[in-house]
Design an enzyme around this catalytic site. Sequence first.
Site, PDB file in Angstrom:
ATOM      1  N   ASP A  20       0.971  -1.184   0.062  1.00  0.00           N
ATOM      2  CA  ASP A  20      -0.127  -0.124  -0.105  1.00  0.00           C
ATOM      3  C   ASP A  20       1.022   1.162  -0.118  1.00  0.00           C
ATOM      4  O   ASP A  20       2.173   1.347   0.609  1.00  0.00           O
ATOM      5  CB  ASP A  20      -0.937  -0.058   1.221  1.00  0.00           C
ATOM      6  CG  ASP A  20      -2.166   0.899   1.047  1.00  0.00           C
ATOM      7  OD1 ASP A  20      -1.989   2.106   0.859  1.00  0.00           O
ATOM      8  OD2 ASP A  20      -3.191   0.371   0.817  1.00  0.00           O
ATOM      9  N   ASP A  81      -6.027  -3.637  -6.437  1.00  0.00           N
ATOM     10  CA  ASP A  81      -7.263  -2.847  -5.840  1.00  0.00           C
ATOM     11  C   ASP A  81      -6.601  -1.525  -5.930  1.00  0.00           C
ATOM     12  O   ASP A  81      -6.092  -0.863  -5.101  1.00  0.00           O
ATOM     13  CB  ASP A  81      -7.457  -3.221  -4.480  1.00  0.00           C
ATOM     14  CG  ASP A  81      -8.656  -2.549  -3.722  1.00  0.00           C
ATOM     15  OD1 ASP A  81      -9.543  -1.982  -4.558  1.00  0.00           O
ATOM     16  OD2 ASP A  81      -9.002  -2.428  -2.452  1.00  0.00           O
ATOM     17  N   CYS A 134     -13.825   0.843  -6.265  1.00  0.00           N
ATOM     18  CA  CYS A 134     -14.801   0.847  -5.691  1.00  0.00           C
ATOM     19  C   CYS A 134     -15.482   1.988  -6.364  1.00  0.00           C
ATOM     20  O   CYS A 134     -16.470   2.734  -5.802  1.00  0.00           O
ATOM     21  CB  CYS A 134     -14.718   1.437  -4.170  1.00  0.00           C
ATOM     22  SG  CYS A 134     -13.518   2.655  -3.795  1.00  0.00           S
TER      23      CYS A 134
END
Length: 180
Positions: A20, A81, A134
Amino acid sequence: MIHQSKEPGLLPTALVIANDLKVQRCDVLIHNTKRMCTANLIVTNHEAQSFPSCSLAKDDSEAYKDHCKPQRLEFDRVLCDVPCSGDGTLRKSHDLWRKWSSSMGNEFHLLQVNIAMRGIALLKVGGRMVYSTCSMNPVENEAVVAELLRRSGSSVELLDVSTELRELVRRPGLGTWKVS
């Protein structure tokens, strides 16, 4: 799955590398996974589009030999993601309503493509990558996937996995979309 070994008494050979860009999210991930007491999880903090290549010695007995040529670490699975406009979370992220515009997805498109292309480059031949946002914006979803397929030619294919996750609610992707 990462805790299973091939034979009783042997350490598992699986390895998960979680990455991340945000240090705070890395800290949360480390904190949450400490409860699992796993030695085969590595948390890194890199820009995903330039995630470094990793090399491994073929096995422990070869690790310190000068003539041992490390092999490039390739992944069986990659989950991309990616950062996105977040418009799929508008119902729970009320503050996003003030900032949101239909062109926000355009700002993320190239970064999303670059991250996903790096994910593909890290895969083994025959490996699988899942691309995730998302967002509901086709510029961040279908357009990214279309660009990945265009850039990768015949080396990458889009899989229909609807038989693998039957309980997952889904709809077919769009074939055309309007860019704002």
